[in-house]
Design a protein around this motif. Structure first.
Motif, short mmCIF file in Angstrom:
data_model
loop_
_atom_site.label_atom_id
_atom_site.label_comp_id
_atom_site.label_asym_id
_atom_site.label_seq_id
_atom_site.Cartn_x
_atom_site.Cartn_y
_atom_site.Cartn_z
N PHE A 144 0.82 -1.21 0.00
CA PHE A 144 0.00 0.00 0.00
C PHE A 144 0.86 1.27 0.00
O PHE A 144 0.48 2.28 -0.59
CB PHE A 144 -0.94 0.03 1.21
N ASP A 145 2.01 1.21 0.67
CA ASP A 145 2.88 2.38 0.77
C ASP A 145 3.53 2.77 -0.56
O ASP A 145 4.04 3.88 -0.69
CB ASP A 145 3.98 2.14 1.81
N GLU A 148 -0.07 5.18 -5.46
CA GLU A 148 -0.61 6.53 -5.50
C GLU A 148 -1.81 6.59 -4.54
O GLU A 148 -2.53 5.60 -4.37
CB GLU A 148 -1.04 6.88 -6.92
N PRO A 149 -2.05 7.74 -3.92
CA PRO A 149 -3.10 7.84 -2.88
C PRO A 149 -4.48 7.34 -3.32
O PRO A 149 -5.15 6.64 -2.55
CB PRO A 149 -3.13 9.33 -2.54
N ALA A 150 -4.92 7.67 -4.51
CA ALA A 150 -6.26 7.26 -4.95
C ALA A 150 -6.34 5.74 -5.11
O ALA A 150 -7.33 5.11 -4.71
CB ALA A 150 -6.64 7.95 -6.25
N ARG A 152 -4.37 3.54 -3.62
CA ARG A 152 -4.25 2.97 -2.28
C ARG A 152 -5.60 2.99 -1.57
O ARG A 152 -6.01 1.99 -0.98
CB ARG A 152 -3.21 3.74 -1.46
N ALA A 153 -6.28 4.13 -1.61
CA ALA A 153 -7.58 4.26 -0.93
C ALA A 153 -8.57 3.24 -1.48
O ALA A 153 -9.31 2.61 -0.70
CB ALA A 153 -8.11 5.68 -1.09
N GLU A 154 -8.59 3.05 -2.78
CA GLU A 154 -9.52 2.09 -3.39
C GLU A 154 -9.21 0.66 -2.94
O GLU A 154 -10.11 -0.09 -2.56
CB GLU A 154 -9.45 2.20 -4.91
N GLU A 156 -7.46 -0.30 -0.28
CA GLU A 156 -7.69 -0.44 1.18
C GLU A 156 -9.18 -0.62 1.46
O GLU A 156 -9.55 -1.41 2.33
CB GLU A 156 -7.18 0.78 1.93
#
Length: 161
Positions: A144-145, A148-150, A152-154, A156
């Motif tokens: 996850f690290d 890209e943030p988007a 990762r959020a999806e 997670e």
């Protein structure tokens, strides 16, 4: 040898930086290989079983019928390609999640085996990807690290934990 439970993200131990290995790790590395094979994985780092030491095992050929187990004690990348490739990665600590991760196309890895003998080799293809993934675990980095943030959020949100 015995099977060890594999920690699942977001266990905080998966975010810890590991200390160097000291002492005899033959039993631990044997347990790690047994655990990795039983979980149908190709790599397993010590922090994934709650041991915060710089040790990982991998075997990228066993699923195709050619076992090539490696026990990497205090591993380090001493060179890497500037060319990056993106490919799918899964993780035994984040079951059910596959993510596209950028990695160096090849690396030169230096490590010691369970008997104390030093090694250095260039790893290409999936072996390079697997070793980089396992090294990330030793530095407290999970898949996850690397996203890209988007994305990762999806992922997670979809992760069942």
């Amino acid at each position: 040898m015995s099977l060890r439970p594999i920690l699942r993200w977001p266990d905080p131990r998966l975010s810890e930086t590991c200390a160097p290995v000291t002492g005899d790790i033959r039993e631990l590395s044997g347990d790690m290989l047994e655990t990795m094979y039983a979980a149908r994985g190709r790599g397993l780092a010590a922090p994934q079983i709650g041991v915060l030491r710089r040790l990982f095992v991998m075997d990228v050929g066993w699923k195709e019928g050619t076992p090539t187990p490696l026990i990497c004690v205090n591993p380090e990348i001493v060179d890497r390609s500037e060319r990056q490739i993106r490919g799918p990665e899964g993780c035994l600590s984040i079951p059910g999640v596959t993510a596209q991760v950028m990695r160096a196309e090849w690396i030169v890895l230096r490590w010691t085996d369970a008997g104390g003998t030093g090694h250095q080799a260039q790893l290409d293809g999936f072996a390079a990807i697997c070793a980089q993934h396992e090294l990330d675990h030793l530095d407290g980095i999970v898949t996850f690290d690397r996203l890209e943030p988007a994305i990762r959020a999806e992922l997670e949100a979809d992760y069942a934990g």
